[in-house]
Scaffold this motif. Structure first.
Motif, PDB file in Angstrom:
ATOM      1  N   LEU A 142       0.788  -1.423   0.117  1.00 44.41           N
ATOM      2  CA  LEU A 142       0.004   0.011  -0.045  1.00 44.41           C
ATOM      3  C   LEU A 142       0.854   1.124  -0.124  1.00 44.41           C
ATOM      4  CD1 LEU A 142      -3.101   1.077   0.053  1.00 44.41           C
ATOM      5  CD2 LEU A 142      -2.597   1.167   2.647  1.00 44.41           C
ATOM      6  N   LYS A 143       0.786   1.937  -1.074  1.00 43.30           N
ATOM      7  CA  LYS A 143       1.667   3.123  -1.158  1.00 43.30           C
ATOM      8  C   LYS A 143       1.436   4.357  -0.614  1.00 43.30           C
ATOM      9  CE  LYS A 143       4.218   5.705  -4.907  1.00 43.30           C
ATOM     10  NZ  LYS A 143       4.521   5.909  -6.354  1.00 43.30           N
ATOM     11  N   SER A 144      -0.145   4.589  -0.828  1.00 45.56           N
ATOM     12  CA  SER A 144      -0.346   5.650  -0.134  1.00 45.56           C
ATOM     13  C   SER A 144      -1.997   5.442   0.246  1.00 45.56           C
ATOM     14  CB  SER A 144      -0.360   7.042  -0.978  1.00 45.56           C
ATOM     15  OG  SER A 144      -1.120   6.563  -2.138  1.00 45.56           O
ATOM     16  N   ALA A 145      -2.628   6.234   1.282  1.00 42.81           N
ATOM     17  CA  ALA A 145      -3.788   6.348   1.674  1.00 42.81           C
ATOM     18  C   ALA A 145      -4.246   7.441   2.338  1.00 42.81           C
ATOM     19  CB  ALA A 145      -4.152   5.156   2.466  1.00 42.81           C
ATOM     20  N   SER A 146      -5.313   8.141   1.864  1.00 41.12           N
ATOM     21  CA  SER A 146      -5.663   9.362   2.101  1.00 41.12           C
ATOM     22  C   SER A 146      -7.394   9.450   2.481  1.00 41.12           C
ATOM     23  CB  SER A 146      -5.524  10.447   1.336  1.00 41.12           C
ATOM     24  OG  SER A 146      -6.061  10.281   0.148  1.00 41.12           O
ATOM     25  N   PHE A 147      -7.563  10.347   3.421  1.00 42.75           N
ATOM     26  CA  PHE A 147      -9.113  10.479   3.643  1.00 42.75           C
ATOM     27  C   PHE A 147      -9.020  11.980   4.134  1.00 42.75           C
ATOM     28  CE2 PHE A 147     -13.171  11.194   5.875  1.00 42.75           C
ATOM     29  CZ  PHE A 147     -13.871  10.298   5.238  1.00 42.75           C
ATOM     30  N   ASP A 148      -9.979  12.893   3.423  1.00 47.67           N
ATOM     31  CA  ASP A 148     -10.094  14.266   3.578  1.00 47.67           C
ATOM     32  C   ASP A 148     -11.576  14.552   3.862  1.00 47.67           C
ATOM     33  OD1 ASP A 148      -6.956  14.973   3.341  1.00 47.67           O
ATOM     34  OD2 ASP A 148      -7.526  14.360   1.239  1.00 47.67           O
ATOM     35  N   THR A 149     -11.575  15.739   4.528  1.00 52.55           N
ATOM     36  CA  THR A 149     -13.014  16.322   4.529  1.00 52.55           C
ATOM     37  C   THR A 149     -12.859  17.911   4.437  1.00 52.55           C
ATOM     38  OG1 THR A 149     -14.044  14.784   6.144  1.00 52.55           O
ATOM     39  CG2 THR A 149     -15.140  16.677   6.056  1.00 52.55           C
ATOM     40  N   THR A 150     -13.412  18.227   3.585  1.00 49.55           N
ATOM     41  CA  THR A 150     -13.477  19.757   3.249  1.00 49.55           C
ATOM     42  C   THR A 150     -14.707  20.511   2.965  1.00 49.55           C
ATOM     43  OG1 THR A 150     -13.344  19.620   0.774  1.00 49.55           O
ATOM     44  CG2 THR A 150     -11.147  19.599   1.854  1.00 49.55           C
ATOM     45  N   GLN A 151     -14.716  21.891   3.607  1.00 50.62           N
ATOM     46  CA  GLN A 151     -16.093  22.396   3.306  1.00 50.62           C
ATOM     47  C   GLN A 151     -15.786  23.901   3.158  1.00 50.62           C
ATOM     48  OE1 GLN A 151     -18.274  21.686   6.988  1.00 50.62           O
ATOM     49  NE2 GLN A 151     -17.384  23.246   8.073  1.00 50.62           N
ATOM     50  N   GLY A 152     -16.785  24.414   2.639  1.00 48.99           N
ATOM     51  CA  GLY A 152     -16.496  25.994   2.369  1.00 48.99           C
ATOM     52  C   GLY A 152     -17.813  26.796   1.373  1.00 48.99           C
ATOM     53  N   PHE A 153     -17.529  27.838   1.132  1.00 46.99           N
ATOM     54  CA  PHE A 153     -18.231  28.425   0.282  1.00 46.99           C
ATOM     55  C   PHE A 153     -17.655  29.458  -0.741  1.00 46.99           C
ATOM     56  CE2 PHE A 153     -18.002  31.843   3.542  1.00 46.99           C
ATOM     57  CZ  PHE A 153     -17.797  33.026   2.728  1.00 46.99           C
ATOM     58  N   GLY A 154     -18.423  29.619  -1.903  1.00 46.71           N
ATOM     59  CA  GLY A 154     -18.086  30.774  -2.804  1.00 46.71           C
ATOM     60  C   GLY A 154     -19.399  31.706  -3.008  1.00 46.71           C
ATOM     61  N   LEU A 155     -19.008  32.849  -3.087  1.00 50.12           N
ATOM     62  CA  LEU A 155     -19.895  33.950  -3.235  1.00 50.12           C
ATOM     63  C   LEU A 155     -19.605  34.973  -4.583  1.00 50.12           C
ATOM     64  CD1 LEU A 155     -22.517  35.418  -2.312  1.00 50.12           C
ATOM     65  CD2 LEU A 155     -20.902  37.133  -1.331  1.00 50.12           C
ATOM     66  N   ARG A 156     -20.626  34.625  -5.536  1.00 52.94           N
ATOM     67  CA  ARG A 156     -20.427  35.275  -6.929  1.00 52.94           C
ATOM     68  C   ARG A 156     -21.272  36.301  -7.003  1.00 52.94           C
ATOM     69  NH1 ARG A 156     -21.207  32.747 -12.805  1.00 52.94           N
ATOM     70  NH2 ARG A 156     -22.990  32.086 -11.814  1.00 52.94           N
ATOM     71  N   SER A 193      -5.501   1.220  -7.863  1.00 58.73           N
ATOM     72  CA  SER A 193      -6.129   2.321  -7.131  1.00 58.73           C
ATOM     73  C   SER A 193      -7.540   2.375  -6.898  1.00 58.73           C
ATOM     74  CB  SER A 193      -5.485   3.670  -7.879  1.00 58.73           C
ATOM     75  OG  SER A 193      -6.049   3.950  -8.893  1.00 58.73           O
ATOM     76  N   LEU A 194      -8.104   2.873  -5.833  1.00 56.53           N
ATOM     77  CA  LEU A 194      -9.451   3.186  -5.497  1.00 56.53           C
ATOM     78  C   LEU A 194      -9.429   4.535  -5.123  1.00 56.53           C
ATOM     79  CD1 LEU A 194     -10.541   0.081  -3.432  1.00 56.53           C
ATOM     80  CD2 LEU A 194     -11.382   0.597  -5.744  1.00 56.53           C
ATOM     81  N   ALA A 195     -10.445   5.695  -5.694  1.00 56.69           N
ATOM     82  CA  ALA A 195     -10.650   6.837  -5.173  1.00 56.69           C
ATOM     83  C   ALA A 195     -12.173   6.989  -5.126  1.00 56.69           C
ATOM     84  CB  ALA A 195      -9.926   7.836  -6.294  1.00 56.69           C
ATOM     85  N   GLY A 196     -12.541   7.964  -4.276  1.00 55.83           N
ATOM     86  CA  GLY A 196     -14.030   8.296  -4.155  1.00 55.83           C
ATOM     87  C   GLY A 196     -14.020   9.517  -3.525  1.00 55.83           C
ATOM     88  N   THR A 197     -15.476  10.017  -3.901  1.00 57.86           N
ATOM     89  CA  THR A 197     -15.793  11.364  -3.190  1.00 57.86           C
ATOM     90  C   THR A 197     -17.344  11.467  -2.906  1.00 57.86           C
ATOM     91  OG1 THR A 197     -16.097  12.498  -5.273  1.00 57.86           O
ATOM     92  CG2 THR A 197     -14.008  12.878  -4.262  1.00 57.86           C
ATOM     93  N   TRP A 198     -17.767  12.268  -1.821  1.00 58.13           N
ATOM     94  CA  TRP A 198     -19.095  12.255  -1.558  1.00 58.13           C
ATOM     95  C   TRP A 198     -19.459  13.605  -1.339  1.00 58.13           C
ATOM     96  CZ3 TRP A 198     -21.897  13.402   3.001  1.00 58.13           C
ATOM     97  CH2 TRP A 198     -23.533  12.916   2.987  1.00 58.13           C
ATOM     98  N   GLN A 199     -20.005  14.467  -2.091  1.00 56.07           N
ATOM     99  CA  GLN A 199     -19.990  15.719  -2.450  1.00 56.07           C
ATOM    100  C   GLN A 199     -21.386  16.275  -2.141  1.00 56.07           C
ATOM    101  OE1 GLN A 199     -19.791  17.687  -6.241  1.00 56.07           O
ATOM    102  NE2 GLN A 199     -18.742  19.611  -5.523  1.00 56.07           N
ATOM    103  N   VAL A 200     -21.681  17.181  -1.167  1.00 56.35           N
ATOM    104  CA  VAL A 200     -22.940  17.980  -0.918  1.00 56.35           C
ATOM    105  C   VAL A 200     -22.991  19.242  -1.380  1.00 56.35           C
ATOM    106  CG1 VAL A 200     -25.077  18.400   0.696  1.00 56.35           C
ATOM    107  CG2 VAL A 200     -23.599  16.358   0.779  1.00 56.35           C
ATOM    108  N   VAL A 201     -23.766  19.824  -2.259  1.00 54.75           N
ATOM    109  CA  VAL A 201     -23.569  21.294  -2.408  1.00 54.75           C
ATOM    110  C   VAL A 201     -25.061  21.904  -2.421  1.00 54.75           C
ATOM    111  CG1 VAL A 201     -22.062  20.759  -4.229  1.00 54.75           C
ATOM    112  CG2 VAL A 201     -24.345  20.813  -5.030  1.00 54.75           C
ATOM    113  N   ASP A 202     -25.237  23.139  -1.748  1.00 55.53           N
ATOM    114  CA  ASP A 202     -26.337  23.820  -1.699  1.00 55.53           C
ATOM    115  C   ASP A 202     -26.012  25.031  -2.344  1.00 55.53           C
ATOM    116  OD1 ASP A 202     -28.846  23.188   0.110  1.00 55.53           O
ATOM    117  OD2 ASP A 202     -26.989  22.229   1.499  1.00 55.53           O
ATOM    118  N   ILE A 203     -27.002  25.414  -3.331  1.00 56.15           N
ATOM    119  CA  ILE A 203     -26.750  26.788  -4.135  1.00 56.15           C
ATOM    120  C   ILE A 203     -28.123  27.706  -3.600  1.00 56.15           C
ATOM    121  CG2 ILE A 203     -26.760  27.632  -6.425  1.00 56.15           C
ATOM    122  CD1 ILE A 203     -25.917  24.938  -7.151  1.00 56.15           C
TER     123      ILE A 203
END
Length: 461
Positions: free
Chosen positions: A39-53, A141-151
């Motif tokens: 197993l060369k690498s393994a990562s798990f990240d959680t990010t959140q934020g907003f953008g105002l346009r 490799s395995l890669a996955g994301t779970w994204q929740v967006v509110d507009i």
């Protein structure tokens, strides 16, 4: 920060703007990479934020933050207000609502467990090495994301979308003596891992990666010169995506920097060529229930029977061009401003049997899979490297070749398509598109097709 506060601050920030939104995002992502028996690498990240346009005419002000709070949103509102200062616009109508459900909302990262994923990667590695003594290296490799967006818009319109996405990939290096070559196969989509890591599927991925590596191990130097080229079905649509698709995005045409600018309604491709961008395909990598401005995705016809009939549009460019948004306003994350981007870009099937197309070529190249490529949007010129290709000799598939490059001009190449297959196929779900520093998942698809007199770069003496 409560919803009422977010609504009030968004409305205040966008007063006088022509359009704009508050984009909120929560994302979990993981990646596991197995290489060289470990197993060369393994990562798990959680990010959140907003953008105002805030959009005012051709200008747009954008501010973003990884801190979701009233104070951060106030700072962002102060920043974007510069673009609306002195501007008195009429706020654009909200997008239409949709009940589309092109994918589920379950988080795919929880199953299998981490331990089960590592065990699976080790099993795949052992299986691949046991298949052939020429296997020298296996990468999985395995890669996955779970994204929740509110507009959230200034007029109170609110849209939420929950987006799963996974990808599985196998790469194999095979060698004999001092020579070694690689092959790969991947798959993915907007669902959990389960559909892609069944024994049947991962065995198929390993077999395909090994087959391609062994084909390349036997390959001879590619010829060079102008010749007829047959593109295989499915993933070779990446050439269509790069060489033609980007040139049909609204911003490039509004700014007249695309080779297709000003050609609406004109014949830009051979008769029979129909190209669409379709973000409504269930579970596909490039599909979205709504884009990153809240507009429902659609099947947008770009070229119909050879004539240019549409562009891919976000809200700002559509308004400035007097057109309708098509659900192609996309962004990489809350830290990026939206722009017109492709979803799943597809050439529709024609009438010819693939065997008939191959039999029609006396001396040419059969390109089955592609690697990297480059395209100049203004001129349409492209260069693509083939990762699997074969000579065509007297209508039959001949020896595999290595080092083949396809060189041409996208709009010009479309006018040299005399035969289109009846076997349209979508790619297995591995595409990522880059534009102005932003990467988004995309899909491609096409039938087998023939392009006359394309320049092939090769290394044969």
């Amino acid at each position: 920060m409560g919803e009422a506060t977010a609504r009030r601050l968004t409305a205040d920030a966008l007063a006088g703007a022509d359009d704009g939104e508050l984009f909120l995002e929560y994302r979990q992502s993981e990646g596991l990479a197995w290489d060289n028996g470990r197993l060369k690498s393994a990562s798990f990240d959680t990010t959140q934020g907003f953008g105002l346009r805030a959009v005012a005419g051709e200008a747009a002000g954008y501010a973003h933050s990884g801190e979701i709070s009233e104070a951060a949103l106030k700072r962002a509102a102060d920043a974007v207000s510069a673009v609306t200062s002195g501007h008195s616009g009429t706020y654009a109508a909200a997008p239409a609502r949709t009940n589309a459900a092109l994918y589920g909302d379950e988080n795919p990262l929880g199953a299998p467990t981490f331990e089960e994923k590592v065990k699976l990667l080790a099993e795949i590695d052992a299986h691949a090495r046991a298949l052939d003594p020429r296997v020298r290296q296996v990468s999985v490799s395995l890669a996955g994301t779970w994204q929740v967006v509110d507009i959230l818009r200034a007029d109170g319109h609110r849209v939420r979308d929950v987006r799963p996405l996974v990808r599985f990939n196998v790469s194999i290096v095979a060698g004999e003596g001092d020579r070694q070559e690689s092959g790969s196969h991947g798959m993915g989509g907007r669902e959990g891992y389960g559909g892609f890591i069944t024994p049947d599927n991962w065995h198929y991925a390993v077999d395909e990666a090994l087959r391609q590596a062994l084909v390349n191990l036997d390959a001879v130097a590619a010829p060079a010169g102008e010749m007829d080229v047959v593109l295989g079905a499915g993933w070779p649509g990446i050439l269509l995506h790069e060489a033609v698709g980007h040139g049909l995005e609204g911003d490039f045409n509004r700014k007249k920097t695309s080779a297709f600018a000003g050609l609406m309604g004109q014949q830009v491709a051979s008769k029979g060529v129909t190209v669409v961008d379709d973000g409504t395909l269930g579970g596909r990598r490039g599909s979205l229930n709504v884009d990153d401005e809240g507009t429902p995705t659609s099947e947008t016809v770009l070229i119909e029977d050879g004539k240019l009939v549409g562009y891919m549009q976000d809200r700002q460019n559509a308004r400035l061009m007097g057109m309708q948004p098509t659900g192609n306003g996309r962004r990489q994350s809350f830290a990026h401003i939206p722009m017109p981007r492709m979803t799943n870009t597809i050439m529709k099937s024609g009438a010819h049997d693939p065997a008939e197309i191959l039999a029609s070529v006396k001396n040419g190249l059969y390109a089955v899979s592609f690697g990297g490529g480059q395209v100049d949007i203004t001129s349409g010129k492209f260069v693509f490297s083939c990762t699997e290709a074969y000579r065509i000799e007297n209508g039959r598939i001949g020896a595999p070749v290595k080092g083949a490059m396809l060189i041409g001009n996208g709009p010009d190449a479309l006018t040299r398509v005399p035969m289109i297959g009846n076997d349209m196929k979508l790619d297995p779900g591995i595409g990522t598109c880059g534009k102005q520093g932003q990467g988004v998942p995309v899909g491609v698809g096409q039938p087998t097709l023939r392009i006359n007199a394309l320049t092939v770069g090769g290394t044969a003496a």
